[in-house]
Design a protein around this motif. Sequence first.
Motif, PDB file in Angstrom:
ATOM      1  N   LEU A   1     -48.274 -20.666   2.581  1.00  0.00           N
ATOM      2  CA  LEU A   1     -47.552 -20.672   3.852  1.00  0.00           C
ATOM      3  C   LEU A   1     -46.177 -20.058   3.665  1.00  0.00           C
ATOM      4  O   LEU A   1     -45.587 -20.132   2.563  1.00  0.00           O
ATOM      5  CB  LEU A   1     -47.415 -22.086   4.403  1.00  0.00           C
ATOM      6  CG  LEU A   1     -48.631 -22.730   5.082  1.00  0.00           C
ATOM      7  CD1 LEU A   1     -49.798 -22.872   4.110  1.00  0.00           C
ATOM      8  CD2 LEU A   1     -48.280 -24.073   5.676  1.00  0.00           C
ATOM      9  N   GLY A   2     -45.645 -19.457   4.730  1.00  0.00           N
ATOM     10  CA  GLY A   2     -44.314 -18.875   4.676  1.00  0.00           C
ATOM     11  C   GLY A   2     -43.261 -19.801   5.258  1.00  0.00           C
ATOM     12  O   GLY A   2     -43.528 -20.956   5.604  1.00  0.00           O
ATOM     13  N   TYR A   3     -42.032 -19.279   5.343  1.00  0.00           N
ATOM     14  CA  TYR A   3     -40.901 -20.019   5.909  1.00  0.00           C
ATOM     15  C   TYR A   3     -40.533 -19.398   7.256  1.00  0.00           C
ATOM     16  O   TYR A   3     -40.241 -18.203   7.327  1.00  0.00           O
ATOM     17  CB  TYR A   3     -39.698 -19.971   4.971  1.00  0.00           C
ATOM     18  CG  TYR A   3     -39.929 -20.652   3.640  1.00  0.00           C
ATOM     19  CD1 TYR A   3     -39.745 -22.022   3.494  1.00  0.00           C
ATOM     20  CD2 TYR A   3     -40.335 -19.915   2.531  1.00  0.00           C
ATOM     21  CE1 TYR A   3     -39.952 -22.646   2.271  1.00  0.00           C
ATOM     22  CE2 TYR A   3     -40.543 -20.524   1.302  1.00  0.00           C
ATOM     23  CZ  TYR A   3     -40.359 -21.889   1.177  1.00  0.00           C
ATOM     24  OH  TYR A   3     -40.566 -22.496  -0.036  1.00  0.00           O
ATOM     25  N   PRO A   4     -40.539 -20.175   8.322  1.00  0.00           N
ATOM     26  CA  PRO A   4     -40.248 -19.626   9.657  1.00  0.00           C
ATOM     27  C   PRO A   4     -38.756 -19.507   9.936  1.00  0.00           C
ATOM     28  O   PRO A   4     -37.926 -20.115   9.259  1.00  0.00           O
ATOM     29  CB  PRO A   4     -40.886 -20.666  10.580  1.00  0.00           C
ATOM     30  CG  PRO A   4     -40.769 -21.953   9.822  1.00  0.00           C
ATOM     31  CD  PRO A   4     -40.944 -21.590   8.370  1.00  0.00           C
ATOM     32  N   HIS A   5     -38.429 -18.699  10.936  1.00  0.00           N
ATOM     33  CA  HIS A   5     -37.052 -18.655  11.432  1.00  0.00           C
ATOM     34  C   HIS A   5     -36.686 -20.016  12.014  1.00  0.00           C
ATOM     35  O   HIS A   5     -37.426 -20.572  12.812  1.00  0.00           O
ATOM     36  CB  HIS A   5     -36.913 -17.612  12.535  1.00  0.00           C
ATOM     37  CG  HIS A   5     -36.822 -16.204  12.035  1.00  0.00           C
ATOM     38  ND1 HIS A   5     -36.689 -15.126  12.874  1.00  0.00           N
ATOM     39  CD2 HIS A   5     -36.827 -15.695  10.772  1.00  0.00           C
ATOM     40  CE1 HIS A   5     -36.631 -14.015  12.170  1.00  0.00           C
ATOM     41  NE2 HIS A   5     -36.720 -14.330  10.891  1.00  0.00           N
TER      42      HIS A   5
ATOM     43  N   ASP B   1     -40.037 -14.289   2.840  1.00  0.00           N
ATOM     44  CA  ASP B   1     -41.426 -14.155   3.270  1.00  0.00           C
ATOM     45  C   ASP B   1     -42.027 -12.818   2.842  1.00  0.00           C
ATOM     46  O   ASP B   1     -43.215 -12.735   2.503  1.00  0.00           O
ATOM     47  CB  ASP B   1     -41.536 -14.332   4.780  1.00  0.00           C
ATOM     48  CG  ASP B   1     -41.337 -15.771   5.219  1.00  0.00           C
ATOM     49  OD1 ASP B   1     -41.660 -16.674   4.432  1.00  0.00           O
ATOM     50  OD2 ASP B   1     -40.854 -15.992   6.341  1.00  0.00           O
ATOM     51  N   ALA B   2     -41.221 -11.765   2.859  1.00  0.00           N
ATOM     52  CA  ALA B   2     -41.718 -10.452   2.429  1.00  0.00           C
ATOM     53  C   ALA B   2     -42.109 -10.477   0.957  1.00  0.00           C
ATOM     54  O   ALA B   2     -43.144  -9.908   0.564  1.00  0.00           O
ATOM     55  CB  ALA B   2     -40.657  -9.376   2.676  1.00  0.00           C
TER      56      ALA B   2
ATOM     57  N   ALA C   1     -50.190 -16.035   7.930  1.00  0.00           N
ATOM     58  CA  ALA C   1     -49.095 -15.425   8.693  1.00  0.00           C
ATOM     59  C   ALA C   1     -48.655 -16.296   9.861  1.00  0.00           C
ATOM     60  O   ALA C   1     -47.468 -16.321  10.224  1.00  0.00           O
ATOM     61  CB  ALA C   1     -49.516 -14.045   9.189  1.00  0.00           C
ATOM     62  N   ASP C   2     -49.586 -17.026  10.448  1.00  0.00           N
ATOM     63  CA  ASP C   2     -49.234 -17.876  11.593  1.00  0.00           C
ATOM     64  C   ASP C   2     -48.329 -19.036  11.199  1.00  0.00           C
ATOM     65  O   ASP C   2     -47.757 -19.687  12.081  1.00  0.00           O
ATOM     66  CB  ASP C   2     -50.499 -18.421  12.262  1.00  0.00           C
ATOM     67  CG  ASP C   2     -51.093 -17.434  13.258  1.00  0.00           C
ATOM     68  OD1 ASP C   2     -50.461 -16.389  13.497  1.00  0.00           O
ATOM     69  OD2 ASP C   2     -52.180 -17.709  13.791  1.00  0.00           O
ATOM     70  N   SER C   3     -48.198 -19.307   9.916  1.00  0.00           N
ATOM     71  CA  SER C   3     -47.274 -20.358   9.490  1.00  0.00           C
ATOM     72  C   SER C   3     -45.840 -19.957   9.796  1.00  0.00           C
ATOM     73  O   SER C   3     -44.936 -20.792   9.791  1.00  0.00           O
ATOM     74  CB  SER C   3     -47.427 -20.642   7.994  1.00  0.00           C
ATOM     75  OG  SER C   3     -47.078 -19.500   7.216  1.00  0.00           O
ATOM     76  N   VAL C   4     -45.619 -18.686  10.056  1.00  0.00           N
ATOM     77  CA  VAL C   4     -44.312 -18.179  10.477  1.00  0.00           C
ATOM     78  C   VAL C   4     -44.314 -17.888  11.976  1.00  0.00           C
ATOM     79  O   VAL C   4     -43.444 -18.342  12.725  1.00  0.00           O
ATOM     80  CB  VAL C   4     -43.936 -16.909   9.684  1.00  0.00           C
ATOM     81  CG1 VAL C   4     -42.644 -16.295  10.235  1.00  0.00           C
ATOM     82  CG2 VAL C   4     -43.780 -17.229   8.207  1.00  0.00           C
TER      83      VAL C   4
ATOM     84  N   GLN D   1     -44.013 -29.904  11.635  1.00  0.00           N
ATOM     85  CA  GLN D   1     -45.111 -30.229  10.729  1.00  0.00           C
ATOM     86  C   GLN D   1     -46.457 -30.071  11.437  1.00  0.00           C
ATOM     87  O   GLN D   1     -47.443 -29.632  10.842  1.00  0.00           O
ATOM     88  CB  GLN D   1     -44.940 -31.657  10.187  1.00  0.00           C
ATOM     89  CG  GLN D   1     -43.761 -31.834   9.239  1.00  0.00           C
ATOM     90  CD  GLN D   1     -43.926 -31.077   7.933  1.00  0.00           C
ATOM     91  OE1 GLN D   1     -45.038 -30.877   7.445  1.00  0.00           O
ATOM     92  NE2 GLN D   1     -42.811 -30.653   7.345  1.00  0.00           N
ATOM     93  N   ARG D   2     -46.507 -30.394  12.725  1.00  0.00           N
ATOM     94  CA  ARG D   2     -47.740 -30.190  13.484  1.00  0.00           C
ATOM     95  C   ARG D   2     -48.068 -28.702  13.620  1.00  0.00           C
ATOM     96  O   ARG D   2     -49.229 -28.301  13.556  1.00  0.00           O
ATOM     97  CB  ARG D   2     -47.637 -30.855  14.867  1.00  0.00           C
ATOM     98  CG  ARG D   2     -47.725 -32.374  14.826  1.00  0.00           C
ATOM     99  CD  ARG D   2     -47.967 -32.933  16.220  1.00  0.00           C
ATOM    100  NE  ARG D   2     -46.802 -32.818  17.095  1.00  0.00           N
ATOM    101  CZ  ARG D   2     -45.854 -33.736  17.200  1.00  0.00           C
ATOM    102  NH1 ARG D   2     -45.918 -34.832  16.459  1.00  0.00           N
ATOM    103  NH2 ARG D   2     -44.845 -33.578  18.039  1.00  0.00           N
ATOM    104  N   ILE D   3     -47.030 -27.902  13.814  1.00  0.00           N
ATOM    105  CA  ILE D   3     -47.249 -26.465  13.922  1.00  0.00           C
ATOM    106  C   ILE D   3     -47.814 -25.919  12.614  1.00  0.00           C
ATOM    107  O   ILE D   3     -48.743 -25.094  12.617  1.00  0.00           O
ATOM    108  CB  ILE D   3     -45.934 -25.748  14.295  1.00  0.00           C
ATOM    109  CG1 ILE D   3     -45.527 -26.111  15.726  1.00  0.00           C
ATOM    110  CG2 ILE D   3     -46.087 -24.234  14.149  1.00  0.00           C
ATOM    111  CD1 ILE D   3     -44.170 -25.556  16.136  1.00  0.00           C
ATOM    112  N   TYR D   4     -47.267 -26.356  11.490  1.00  0.00           N
ATOM    113  CA  TYR D   4     -47.793 -25.941  10.182  1.00  0.00           C
ATOM    114  C   TYR D   4     -49.277 -26.324  10.058  1.00  0.00           C
ATOM    115  O   TYR D   4     -50.114 -25.511   9.647  1.00  0.00           O
ATOM    116  CB  TYR D   4     -47.005 -26.617   9.066  1.00  0.00           C
ATOM    117  CG  TYR D   4     -45.943 -25.765   8.407  1.00  0.00           C
ATOM    118  CD1 TYR D   4     -46.088 -24.393   8.274  1.00  0.00           C
ATOM    119  CD2 TYR D   4     -44.792 -26.351   7.874  1.00  0.00           C
ATOM    120  CE1 TYR D   4     -45.116 -23.622   7.644  1.00  0.00           C
ATOM    121  CE2 TYR D   4     -43.816 -25.587   7.247  1.00  0.00           C
ATOM    122  CZ  TYR D   4     -43.980 -24.220   7.126  1.00  0.00           C
ATOM    123  OH  TYR D   4     -43.016 -23.470   6.498  1.00  0.00           O
TER     124      TYR D   4
END
Length: 379
Positions: free
Chosen positions: A240-244, A285-286, A306-309, A343-346
């Motif tokens: 998983l990535g790190y979102p804005h 993330d890149a 990718a949707d984790s971001v 956390q739900r979004i993740y």
Amino acid sequence: MTEIHPFQVLIRGRTGRPRARLQLRASLFAVLAVTVMICTGCTLFGSSSQTTSLQPTSPLNLGLGPGIYVALGDSFSAGEGNPPYESGTDIWGVDECHRSHVFAYPVLLSAMPGIPQLTDHSFVACSGAAIQALFDTNNSNPFEVMKNGGAISGQLYAAAFGQPVSLVTLTIGGNDLDFPGILDTCVKAQLPPSCFVKVHSSISTLLPKIDGRQTAGKYTLAGVYLEARKQAPSARILVLGYPHEFNPDQADQFYIGFFPVPGTGRLHLSKDDETVMNSATDAMDAVIRANVELANSRGARIEYVADSVSKFVGHEQDTNSNAFNGFSETGWEKSFHPNKIGQRIYAKAVYDYLQGHPAAPARPKDSGKDLPQIGRAHV
């Protein structure tokens, strides 16, 4: 004891369903009961306009084989800032992994249909964890009680890899880029260039050290992914990535607290601050994506979600459905971490990915022979 500024610890690192007996002679009440049950399910996690539903969006086909679920990583996977925490992981100065045993996305995910069991010994994500903590004793939390009988080892060896593993998820790299230091500097900075200078320094000096394209050895993101594949040869491994966290257009509205941070005189983050902090997330993330590709070129079969971001867009700080804890004067360690919505979004991002990609990447011929010996032997 050495005094630690609160922002140095920012990135830390089933119930059964009751059975209703519906009798034919009370068909009207049966319909009403079912309606109530459905509505209750819809609001279990809050209103749909402000939260993310965890209900499956299509028939089950997750591409998972037999085995358990292992959750590795840092505070974003541990559920920092969302108590209650797992017993023994909220002891100041001893074990501050802060594993949320109710709201962390691995716990939410494991309760969804078709996801394998997450056991006490397979949920080892820990607040403050950097790449080093996946291979060795966690330097930021050295007294952590490990899950394999108390042995001193990294997450990759403390997890329950002695039994078949079906699914692995992880977030890692934020602490290696010094996300806590970036937040510390950008929140306290009184001169506009300070935040930019700190972010640029972290990207130019720290990021190359964990980028397997620029640094050799196991203590890189590619090294983590390769070793995870060695430890779980048959599992689907999802990164998983790190979102804005910030929407710079809302910067003037995002106040970090009711009072200025002591000694700073500042009440909010500027648009420039938030823009440059988002750029640090983008750079992280890149490199994560590039190292997934690098590991896959060596047969690792890692999957980047990718949707984790992207699923966090519209859920930044100061939105109606904010997915992050803001600044907290009373609970410093939880500041700027995904909250319950986050956390739900993740969890939803991972579940939707599995449904949309039911077939794991093909295993290249003889890929097992090609995996470099970068870590310790399988335990």
